[in-house]
Structure formats: structure tokens, C-alpha cells
Design an enzyme around this catalytic site. Structure first.
Site, PDB file in Angstrom:
ATOM      1  N   ARG A 253       0.921  -1.150  -0.007  1.00 34.76           N
ATOM      2  CA  ARG A 253      -0.014  -0.167   0.000  1.00 34.76           C
ATOM      3  C   ARG A 253       0.901   1.261  -0.135  1.00 34.76           C
ATOM      4  O   ARG A 253       2.007   1.300   0.650  1.00 34.76           O
ATOM      5  CB  ARG A 253      -0.909   0.010   1.216  1.00 34.76           C
ATOM      6  CG  ARG A 253      -1.981  -0.956   1.473  1.00 34.76           C
ATOM      7  CD  ARG A 253      -2.328  -1.116   2.947  1.00 34.76           C
ATOM      8  NE  ARG A 253      -3.120  -2.241   3.111  1.00 34.76           N
ATOM      9  CZ  ARG A 253      -4.451  -2.451   3.186  1.00 34.76           C
ATOM     10  NH1 ARG A 253      -5.119  -1.271   2.826  1.00 34.76           N
ATOM     11  NH2 ARG A 253      -5.048  -3.533   3.196  1.00 34.76           N
TER      12      ARG A 253
ATOM     13  N   HIS B 247     -21.752  48.306  -2.817  1.00 35.82           N
ATOM     14  CA  HIS B 247     -22.770  48.517  -2.021  1.00 35.82           C
ATOM     15  C   HIS B 247     -23.531  47.011  -1.700  1.00 35.82           C
ATOM     16  O   HIS B 247     -23.829  46.648  -0.545  1.00 35.82           O
ATOM     17  CB  HIS B 247     -23.494  49.578  -2.734  1.00 35.82           C
ATOM     18  CG  HIS B 247     -24.709  49.574  -1.989  1.00 35.82           C
ATOM     19  ND1 HIS B 247     -26.037  49.004  -2.218  1.00 35.82           N
ATOM     20  CD2 HIS B 247     -25.176  50.454  -1.006  1.00 35.82           C
ATOM     21  CE1 HIS B 247     -26.922  49.623  -1.576  1.00 35.82           C
ATOM     22  NE2 HIS B 247     -26.422  50.332  -0.536  1.00 35.82           N
TER      23      HIS B 247
ATOM     24  N   ARG C 256     -24.315  52.407  10.709  1.00 40.82           N
ATOM     25  CA  ARG C 256     -24.518  53.316   9.524  1.00 40.82           C
ATOM     26  C   ARG C 256     -25.800  53.954   9.662  1.00 40.82           C
ATOM     27  O   ARG C 256     -26.873  53.364   9.321  1.00 40.82           O
ATOM     28  CB  ARG C 256     -23.963  52.648   8.355  1.00 40.82           C
ATOM     29  CG  ARG C 256     -22.686  52.229   8.140  1.00 40.82           C
ATOM     30  CD  ARG C 256     -22.635  51.596   6.954  1.00 40.82           C
ATOM     31  NE  ARG C 256     -21.265  51.188   6.258  1.00 40.82           N
ATOM     32  CZ  ARG C 256     -20.544  49.935   6.395  1.00 40.82           C
ATOM     33  NH1 ARG C 256     -21.215  48.965   7.165  1.00 40.82           N
ATOM     34  NH2 ARG C 256     -19.459  49.968   5.988  1.00 40.82           N
TER      35      ARG C 256
ATOM     36  N   ARG D 247     -22.327  56.087  13.951  1.00 39.83           N
ATOM     37  CA  ARG D 247     -21.813  56.751  13.042  1.00 39.83           C
ATOM     38  C   ARG D 247     -22.481  58.129  12.487  1.00 39.83           C
ATOM     39  O   ARG D 247     -24.117  57.661  11.984  1.00 39.83           O
ATOM     40  CB  ARG D 247     -21.253  56.221  11.876  1.00 39.83           C
ATOM     41  CG  ARG D 247     -20.520  57.159  10.896  1.00 39.83           C
ATOM     42  CD  ARG D 247     -20.071  56.489   9.710  1.00 39.83           C
ATOM     43  NE  ARG D 247     -20.992  55.930   8.569  1.00 39.83           N
ATOM     44  CZ  ARG D 247     -20.583  55.330   7.443  1.00 39.83           C
ATOM     45  NH1 ARG D 247     -19.491  55.060   7.401  1.00 39.83           N
ATOM     46  NH2 ARG D 247     -21.699  55.043   6.710  1.00 39.83           N
TER      47      ARG D 247
ATOM     48  N   GLU E  79     -10.637  57.636   7.896  1.00 38.36           N
ATOM     49  CA  GLU E  79     -11.151  57.053   6.523  1.00 38.36           C
ATOM     50  C   GLU E  79     -10.185  57.895   5.678  1.00 38.36           C
ATOM     51  O   GLU E  79     -10.207  57.344   4.437  1.00 38.36           O
ATOM     52  CB  GLU E  79     -12.520  57.225   6.164  1.00 38.36           C
ATOM     53  CG  GLU E  79     -13.407  56.429   6.923  1.00 38.36           C
ATOM     54  CD  GLU E  79     -14.997  56.794   6.714  1.00 38.36           C
ATOM     55  OE1 GLU E  79     -15.335  56.202   6.114  1.00 38.36           O
ATOM     56  OE2 GLU E  79     -15.190  57.940   7.440  1.00 38.36           O
TER      57      GLU E  79
ATOM     58  N   ASN F 172     -12.298  50.705   4.501  1.00 38.40           N
ATOM     59  CA  ASN F 172     -13.005  50.789   2.933  1.00 38.40           C
ATOM     60  C   ASN F 172     -12.728  52.019   2.417  1.00 38.40           C
ATOM     61  O   ASN F 172     -12.101  52.195   1.153  1.00 38.40           O
ATOM     62  CB  ASN F 172     -14.611  50.657   2.998  1.00 38.40           C
ATOM     63  CG  ASN F 172     -15.076  49.379   3.877  1.00 38.40           C
ATOM     64  OD1 ASN F 172     -14.141  48.298   3.798  1.00 38.40           O
ATOM     65  ND2 ASN F 172     -16.189  49.300   4.081  1.00 38.40           N
ATOM     66  N   ASP F 173     -13.098  52.995   2.905  1.00 36.84           N
ATOM     67  CA  ASP F 173     -12.701  54.310   2.251  1.00 36.84           C
ATOM     68  C   ASP F 173     -11.136  54.750   2.318  1.00 36.84           C
ATOM     69  O   ASP F 173     -10.607  55.178   1.463  1.00 36.84           O
ATOM     70  CB  ASP F 173     -13.361  55.468   3.333  1.00 36.84           C
ATOM     71  CG  ASP F 173     -14.777  55.941   2.482  1.00 36.84           C
ATOM     72  OD1 ASP F 173     -14.882  56.108   1.247  1.00 36.84           O
ATOM     73  OD2 ASP F 173     -15.810  55.744   3.213  1.00 36.84           O
TER      74      ASP F 173
ATOM     75  N   CYS G 271     -13.305  49.315  11.579  1.00 37.92           N
ATOM     76  CA  CYS G 271     -14.589  48.837  11.203  1.00 37.92           C
ATOM     77  C   CYS G 271     -15.116  48.689   9.897  1.00 37.92           C
ATOM     78  O   CYS G 271     -16.146  48.711   9.359  1.00 37.92           O
ATOM     79  CB  CYS G 271     -15.376  49.730  11.871  1.00 37.92           C
ATOM     80  SG  CYS G 271     -15.421  51.332  11.248  1.00 37.92           S
TER      81      CYS G 271
HETATM   82  C1  PEP Z   1     -15.267  52.513   5.765  1.00 36.79           C
HETATM   83  O1  PEP Z   1     -15.259  53.270   4.890  1.00 36.79           O
HETATM   84  O2  PEP Z   1     -14.380  51.685   6.056  1.00 36.79           O
HETATM   85  C2  PEP Z   1     -16.620  52.243   6.331  1.00 36.79           C
HETATM   86  C3  PEP Z   1     -16.694  51.338   7.476  1.00 36.79           C
HETATM   87  O3  PEP Z   1     -17.581  52.998   5.885  1.00 36.79           O
HETATM   88  P1  PEP Z   1     -18.494  52.908   4.841  1.00 36.79           P
HETATM   89  O4  PEP Z   1     -18.264  51.482   4.273  1.00 36.79           O
HETATM   90  O5  PEP Z   1     -19.914  53.041   5.214  1.00 36.79           O
HETATM   91  O6  PEP Z   1     -18.001  53.965   3.928  1.00 36.79           O
HETATM   92 MG    MG Z   2     -16.588  55.117   4.796  1.00 36.94          MG
END
Ligand code: PEP
Ligand code: MG
Length: 851
Positions: free
Chosen positions: A76, A422, A529, A585, A712, A735-736, A798
Site C-alpha cells: 500500500r 454596495h 451606519r 456613526r 477614513e 473601505n474608504d 470597522c
Molecule cells: C469604511 O469606509 O471603511 C466604512 C466602514 O464606512 P462605509 O463603508 O460606510 O463607507
Molecule cells: Mg466610509
């Protein structure tokens, strides 16, 4: 390194190592040590197998001397990792005329013919590489055996080898060479094997499943591989070998069963022995194992034991049960469950065992799967939900006004967008399965049709399945598995909580999100938000009135109508999150997002506002911006139109008063978005402080609050030192921050991100995996400068990255207080944070497990 013998008999004390002899050899040694009835076995290390492949045969006679005067053996494969595969097992080596004659005497002619034929077939096709069709003879009997031997002799121009040593040498050579073949190498590398992965082999005495008394073979395991629940499972087939019991329909049950005979009926003592062996394996090997066994004339042999293959949900159940039984520690149970595997437990999933009719592929943006009828608009989604019909919302991309539709839908598919578009962000927050950027399909919204890449066309009402875990969109209703949020799940996560050292909060905008966050035991809300609260039908109209107000007084009047609604939102959130922090926020998006985009919508708005259409259209156009994401949004709105933040602050404080009066005081956290300068914070702070003072004075109720800044913009990170003078906390909105650090639109990046990643410009999509080099450096600078000003500053993240294990690791190392992520990612984040903390502990780093 110690010298390794050319081959070694597997005894309890032999020098058998997994890295040299492979997993199977090591596992067999463990079984031998447990005193299980394992047939005599000799292990060949990878070094020997390599040398055989290179043309230096091993001394087969010396190996055979371990197996008595008339040996009958199997070989094996034993690679280091079972997943790497290997050449197929060869059974019955040693079959020749003499052995055949002996077996005719002991087991009867039929059995002897069957064994001999099986060996000739395997040898001819795998060792001599002859055409398999020639040896596919149907029923094994004396004629087919004779034919097979004759075919062999004719094709090879020599008789079938009689000498067991020659047979063994040839089998070893062919298996060693098969491992070196190109296709085998590519196959195992695809499964993660390193280039230099080597093969060990084990030579084992045949424990026949064929004989006069009770004889047969089978496999047995003690849990259900899908659910993880205890259950004796497997098959047994009389007068059989290898894994025949799993292939043939005549195989019987193991436990007593109404539907037919069972091993427990025909051999209750052997059955009891197997159960006992299974329990020993579980206890000593600290794993749920599948046992391969044979019975020869009533004598049981255990040939092998392998870790049971399992689903993610079964894996979690098994880990918790082993820890509950004291077999493994809680630390190890936590480490045995992969954080990413949890999403399979939180949502319904497409059952991978069923057929999949995939017609579109995109980015897996929100995990889980859902079946529903296609709708192309929010209105249709709401109508469908009102009828109680699950629907899947299919859009080119989504905008804030689609949120109601997304709430009503059970799944979302978009043609465009990336992981932070989005649709993706909202769907994750809602826990709705979502596939974005399914660019192979085409939408014809006018005709209300979706055209797949293969030309198939789908219309409103057609049934489809969204698989947000894989990114597939399937035609029709796929087979589904239900979520598994049971006691074992909760228990494992509570253990994880006891090990982790970074906080986990949830991003939650609505009471439903907050309830999910609570259910998943987030330690508070890290980002609420608030703009999403203004998209309800009744609020949208007032919101639009506010936007169209000519004077500050008119604006304040419209906002006064929104105040009680907003206050009720916060009361509800605070109540759901009672005892936990809630970070709110202030209003963030450009106002233009609240206006209708179609002519029809503008006409309706003109009617509602009682103004001429031309004026409404002109004002809407005036609000449009070239770069809305870099325009009048966030704190800039707060500075230019302070009434909006004033209303929100008042609503938050009045809600806090209401909670304090009910005896459950809260300490709200108010967060200012898109800050880039200290002065912005000063201006907003002055307003907020004044409103707090006025609410305190009016209500006569004392309450506390914290004011913080969302980082941001790169400038806010760089100037965090001075910004922190006015902020109790900094929360990085990655994100921003990613968008602005790269100068890369988060809504459009999906169009070229694949090419960028494929060509190695970016190692990963930075909206998905935190860019630790660039954006990460800003996080470190911001945290360090902020803390230099204010040592007790609370620091967190966040953005969507908050739920990724890699980002959690980064934030933990940087000493952040918490990460905040979508509610449905909270369990994963809790577990990932525990893994990170445990990885730093020396006592758990050395745990070894069977794989
Ligand atoms: C970000 O910008 O990371 C954030 C959490 O805010 P949003 O996604 O609402 O712009
Ligand atoms: Mg943002």
C-alpha cells in the site's frame, strides 16, 4: 539525522517516522502500539522507494522473510499526507500455483481462483501495463483464471512470474515509478503537495476476507460524516477483500437493521470487538477514525485506520465532543476548527453532493445559499416577499434605494461590483447570500431578462439558486443543507472567547442586524451606519423635504419630524444591545443618494413637495457631484449643514435618557465620519457638547457619552496626534481608507481587479484583504500618533476587513482594542482571534494531530 534502515518491521518500538515512512506506516505503528490485531507489516521509507525508482531494487527476499515460508502479501502507498494520493494498493502478491493449491485445500477452489485471478489482473494491468480489457473476465472461475494466465504469457512472451520475490520486486518498482510520473506529480501538487513530496510503501501480510468460516471485509466508523453525530456507519461483505464492501450492493449493514442482515447478527462478538477497537482509536489517536478490517475464519484483523472525512459541521461537532470527553484539550478543539469553515454552519448551503447547473459565475460576496424566483427591482422584491414567495434580486448594481428590496430578497446577484461594493456590504450585513460582479451574464432590465453566457435566458419569476459561498448562480432549485447553530457551535465559540485577547464587535445598522450581533455574541456595535435608517418610505419623503429646504429653519423643521423616528431607532438598538457599547456613526453619504434617479421618481417627488418638476429636476442636478465619494459627504455635511448632526445627537441623547429612566443606562459612542482635519472635529464637538448639555438640563437625567473619529482619509491617519486631542476613540474605516490611499474607486475597482491580481500588480484585492504595507502603515501611524497624545485612546477597525483573519492578526499585533465586522462574520472573527492568541502560546504550539 539518524540513519534510516532500508526497510523496517512495524513494531511498537521500531523507528517509524511520518516524514520518512509516510502517514500510513506511522498510523499502523500507532495501531500496533494499541495492541490492535494488525497483520505483520514492513515499512519502506521514501529513501528506499526513491532508490527503487532509480533502478536499485531492494532485497525482496529479505522483506519476504518476515512473512513465513509461503507469503501472501499486499503493498500500500504511504505518502506523508493521505491527501496526496499515491499508486493503488496491490493485493495477493505471492499467488502462484503452489499457493493456489494450498488455498484450494483450505478455502475451496472458488475462493482460490478468485484470489489468484485478482492478482493476475492487477499485476498484468498495473505492473506489466497490459491492456485492462484483456483481463476483464467477468465471473472469477477456473476458466477465466486460465485465460488470464494465457493472455499474460502470450502478451509478455514469458509465463506469469511464480516467484514471490520477483513479484514483489516488480510491484515495488512499478509503484515507485508511478509516483514519479508527471501526471501523478501534477495531481498531488494540485492537492498542495510540495515538489519534493516522497512516497513510503507498506508491505503487509494478507489478512484474507475469504475463508470457510465467517470471512469477509468491511469498513466501520463511529460518526456520521455530514452531521458529526455518533453513529456506527459502514458496510461489510462476506468473502471479499479490499474495499469491495463499499462498492458492491450485496454488502450488509454493520448494526442490527430491519432492512436486512447485519454483521452484528452474524458475528456479535467480532462486532463488539470492532466497537471496542474504535473506542480505543478515538481515545488514543485522539481522532474519529475509519477502520478497515477483515475477518478470516472468524479471526478479526485491522488493516488500516484513517481519519474520517467530514463536513465542516461534523468537524466542529467532533472537536467539541472529543474535548467534552477529555480526549483533547479545549485549546486543541478550538484549533481544530478552521475559522473560515464556520460560514458553512451559519447559513443554508448548497448540498455539494447534488448536481449543479451553473449558468453564471461572479465574486462570492456574502456566504450561504438561497433559492428564489428572479426579480429585477426593489418593488418586485417587496411584492414577492409580501406574497410569501422567496425571491432573488438581480441588478446591474445596487444603490441605497435598493436596500428595501435587498431586505425583502433571500439572495442578491449583481452584474457589476467587487467585494466592497454596495451590494456586497449590505448583503453581508443582512446575512443574505450574494454574488457580485457576475460579468459573464447580461441584464436587459427593459425586457426584464437575464441572459447567461451560454445563451440561456431567464425572466422574472424563474427559479434560481445563489451560492454566495462559491460565487456560482445556478438554474433551478438546488438541494440545500440547513444551518447548524447548535450547542456545540456555541460551546466552541465560548471556549474561543476565553482564549482571545482582542475585542470583536459587529457593524449593525438595524434592529435585525443588532439582534444577529447579539445572537452571535458580539461585544457591542462598532459601527451603526445611520443613513440606512432614512430609506424607509415614510422617512425618505421627509428626508427629501429636508434636502430641498431653502432655509436653515425649513431644514430644521423637516429634521424635527425625523427626530422621533431616529430616537425610536436608537432606543431599539440600545435595548437590544443592553449592557454593551453601541457606536453610532453620524450621517455619511452625499445627499444626492436620497434623490430619485428616474424621471418618474422626480415627478412623484415634485408632486410630494408640491413644487414644479423643472425646479425639482434643477435642484437635483445641482446636488449631483463629479466625484460624490470625495465630495459633500461625511463630516463636510456636518460642518456645512449642522442641523443634520444636531438632530442625530439629540435623538441619541434622548434615547439614552429614555434608557436611563428605564433603569438600563447606556454610554453611547458617537463617531464622526470622513474627518481629515482637527478643526472639523472641534466644530462638531462643540455642537454635540451643547446638545448634550441641553438634553441633560431639560430631562434632568445625567448620562455619559463618548465622541470619536472615523479615520477614513490618509490625512486623518497622519494627523491622528492632534485629532486625538478631541477624540476618545479612533476607528479606522478601511473601505474608504483603502479607496483614498490607492486613489481607487471601491465601486469600480471590480472591473479591472482580476487583471491586476492576475498580473501580480496587487497580491490580492486590497478591498478584500487589508493592504498591510500601505493602508496598514497608515493604521500603525494613526494608532501610534493618536496614543501618543492620549494613552487611553480606544483604537479599532470597522471596514469590511474587520472580519478577515489576516486583518485581525494585523490589528491584534498593533494592539488595537477591537475589530468590528458584519454580524455574520462575528463567529469567524471570534474563532480567528482565538487561533491567533493560541498560536502565540508555547504550550499549544506543539500539539500534533493525525491528518
Ligand atoms: C469604511 O469606509 O471603511 C466604512 C466602514 O464606512 P462605509 O463603508 O460606510 O463607507
Ligand atoms: Mg466610509
Amino acid at each position: 539525522m539518524q540513519k534510516i534502515a532500508e526497510f523496517a518491521e512495524i513494531t511498537p518500538s521500531a523507528d517509524i517516522r511520518r516524514d520518512a515512512h509516510g502517514w500510513r506506516a506511522k498510523c499502523l505503528q500507532r495501531l500496533v502500539r494499541l495492541d490492535l490485531p494488525v497483520p505483520e507489516t514492513v515499512a519502506l521509507p521514501a529513501q528506499t522507494v526513491r532508490s527503487i525508482a532509480a533502478g536499485h531494487p531492494v532485497d525482496s527476499k529479505a522483506i519476504l522473510s518476515h512473512f513465513g515460508p509461503i507469503p501472501l502479501i499486499s503493498v500500500r502507498p504511504s505518502p506523508e499526507n493521505p491527501d496526496w494520493g499515491g499508486p493503488g494498493t496491490v493485493l495477493n502478491i505471492g499467488m502462484n500455483a503452489a499457493q493456489h493449491a494450498r488455498l484450494v485445500d483450505t478455502n475451496g477452489r472458488e475462493a482460490a481462483d478468485a484470489l489468484y485471478l485478482r492478482f493476475v489482473q492487477t499485476y498484468a494491468t498495473h505492473v506489466a501495463r497490459l491492456d485492462p480489457d484483456m483481463f476483464d473476465s467477468g465471473t472469477p472461475n477456473a476458466d477465466s483464471l486460465r485465460d488470464a494466465l494465457r493472455h499474460y504469457e502470450r502478451e509478455m512472451e514469458e509465463p506469469f512470474p511464480e516467484d514471490p520475490a520477483q513479484q514483489l520486486s516488480e510491484v515495488l518498482r512499478s509503484m515507485a515509478r508511478a509516483w514519479e510520473g508527471t501526471s501523478a506529480r501534477l495531481l498531488r501538487q494540485a492537492k498542495g503537495a510540495p515538489v519534493e513530496a516522497a512516497l513510503g510503501l507498506v508491505v503487509q501480510e494478507m489478512a484474507q476476507g475469504i475463508g470457510q468460516g465467517i470471512s469477509g471485509s468491511g469498513v466501520m466508523q463511529f460518526i456520521d460524516p455530514v452531521t458529526g453525530l455518533p453513529l456506527v456507519k459502514g458496510r461489510y461483505l462476506g468473502q471479499s477483500q479490499g474495499r469491495d464492501a463499499l462498492k458492491k450492493t450485496e454488502a450488509i449493514y454493520l448494526t442490527r437493521d430491519k432492512r436486512g442482515p447485519s454483521l452484528e447478527d452474524i458475528a456479535p462478538e467480532i462486532f463488539a470487538d470492532l466497537i471496542r477497537h474504535g473506542a480505543v482509536c478515538r481515545q488514543k489517536l485522539r481522532e474519529e477514525m475509519q477502520i478497515e478490517f477483515t475477518i478470516e475464519d472468524g479471526r478479526l484483523s485491522v488493516l488500516d485506520a484513517v481519519k474520517v472525512q467530514r463536513s465542516a459541521r461534523a468537524g466542529l461537532k467532533i472537536a467539541v465532543a472529543l474535548a467534552d470527553d477529555g480526549v483533547i484539550s479545549r485549546e486543541e478543539a478550538v484549533l481544530r476548527v478552521e475559522p473560515r469553515a464556520l460560514s458553512e454552519l451559519l447559513h443554508p448551503q448548497v448540498d455539494m453532493r447534488a448536481a449543479r447547473d451553473v449558468f453564471a459565475k461572479g465574486i462570492a460576496a456574502s456566504p450561504g445559499a438561497a433559492v428564489g424566483r428572479i426579480v429585477f427591482s426593489s418593488q418586485a422584491a417587496q411584492a414577492s416577499a409580501a406574497r410569501g414567495e422567496p425571491c432573488i434580486m438581480v441588478r446591474r448594481e445596487t444603490a441605497p434605494e435598493d436596500i428595501r428590496g435587498m431586505h425583502a430578497a433571500v439572495g442578491v446577484v449583481t452584474e457589476r461590483g467587487g467585494v466592497t461594493s454596495h451590494a456586497a456590504v449590505i448583503a453581508r450585513g443582512l446575512g443574505v447570500p450574494c454574488v457580485v460582479g457576475a460579468s459573464g451574464m447580461r441584464l436587459d432590465p427593459k425586457e426584464k431578462r437575464l441572459i447567461a453566457a451560454d445563451g440561456r435566458s431567464f425572466g422574472e419569476g424563474d427559479l434560481i439558486t445563489v451560492d454566495g459561498t462559491t460565487g456560482d448562480v445556478l438554474a433551478g432549485a438546488a438541494e440545500m443543507l440547513a444551518p447548524a447553530l447548535d450547542d456545540a457551535f456555541r460551546k466552541l465559540l465560548s471556549w474561543a472567547d476565553s482564549f482571545r485577547d482582542i475585542g470583536i464587535r459587529a457593524n449593525a445598522d438595524t434592529p435585525a442586524d443588532a439582534a444577529t450581533a447579539r445572537q452571535f455574541e458580539a461585544q457591542g456595535i462598532g459601527l451603526c451606519r445611520t443613513e440606512h435608517m432614512f430609506f424607509d418610505e415614510d422617512r425618505l419623503v421627509v428626508m427629501r423635504e429636508m434636502i430641498f429646504a431653502d432655509t436653515s429653519k425649513d431644514r430644521a423643521a423637516a429634521l424635527a419630524r425625523l427626530l422621533p423616528m431616529q430616537r425610536a431607532d436608537f432606543v431599539q438598538l440600545f435595548e437590544i444591545m443592553a449592557g454593551l457599547p453601541v457606536c453610532i456613526r453620524l450621517f455619511d453619504p452625499p445627499l444626492h443618494e436620497f434623490l430619485p434617479h428616474s424621471r418618474e421618481g422626480l415627478r412623484e417627488l415634485a408632486e410630494a413637495l408640491d413644487r414644479p418638476l423643472s425646479e425639482v429636476t434643477r435642484r437635483a442636478e445641482a446636488l449631483a457631484e463629479f466625484n460624490p465619494m470625495l465630495g459633500m459627504r461625511g463630516v463636510r455635511l456636518g460642518v456645512v449643514l449642522p442641523e443634520i448632526y444636531a438632530m442625530q445627537a439629540q435623538a441619541i441623547f434622548e434615547a439614552a435618557v429614555e434608557l436611563a429612566r428605564k433603569g438600563t443606562p447606556v454610554v453611547p459612542e458617537i463617531m464622526i465620519p470622513l474627518v481629515s482635519a482637527k478643526r472639523e472635529v472641534e466644530l462638531v464637538k462643540a455642537h454635540v457638547d451643547a446638545i448634550a448639555a441641553s438634553v441633560r438640563a431639560k430631562s434632568g437625567v445625567a448620562f455619559d457619552f463618548k465622541l470619536g473619529v472615523m479615520v477614513e482619509t490618509p490625512r486623518a491617519a497622519l494627523r491622528a496626534g492632534e485629532i486625538a486631542q478631541h477624540a476618545a476613540f479612533l476607528s479606522f474605516g478601511t473601505n474608504d481608507l483603502t479607496q483614498m490611499t490607492y486613489g481607487l474607486s471601491r465601486d469600480d475597482a471590480g472591473r479591472f481587479m482580476n487583471t491586476y491580481v492576475q498580473q501580480g500588480v496587487f497580491p490580492e484585492d486590497p478591498f478584500h484583504i487589508l493592504d498591510v504595507d500601505g493602508v496598514g502603515e497608515l493604521l500603525l501611524i494613526g494608532a501610534e500618533r493618536g496614543r501618543a497624545t492620549r494613552p487611553d485612546l480606544t483604537v479599532s477597525i470597522c471596514g469590511e476587513h474587520g472580519g478577515n483573519p489576516e486583518s485581525i492578526g494585523f490589528c491584534r499585533k498593533a494592539g488595537f482594542d477591537y475589530v468590528s465586522c458584519s454580524p455574520y462574520r462575528v463567529p469567524l472573527a471570534r474563532l480567528a482571534a482565538a487561533h491567533l492568541a493560541l498560536a502565540d502560546r508555547v504550550d499549544v504550539r506543539n500539539i500534533t494531530t493525525i491528518s
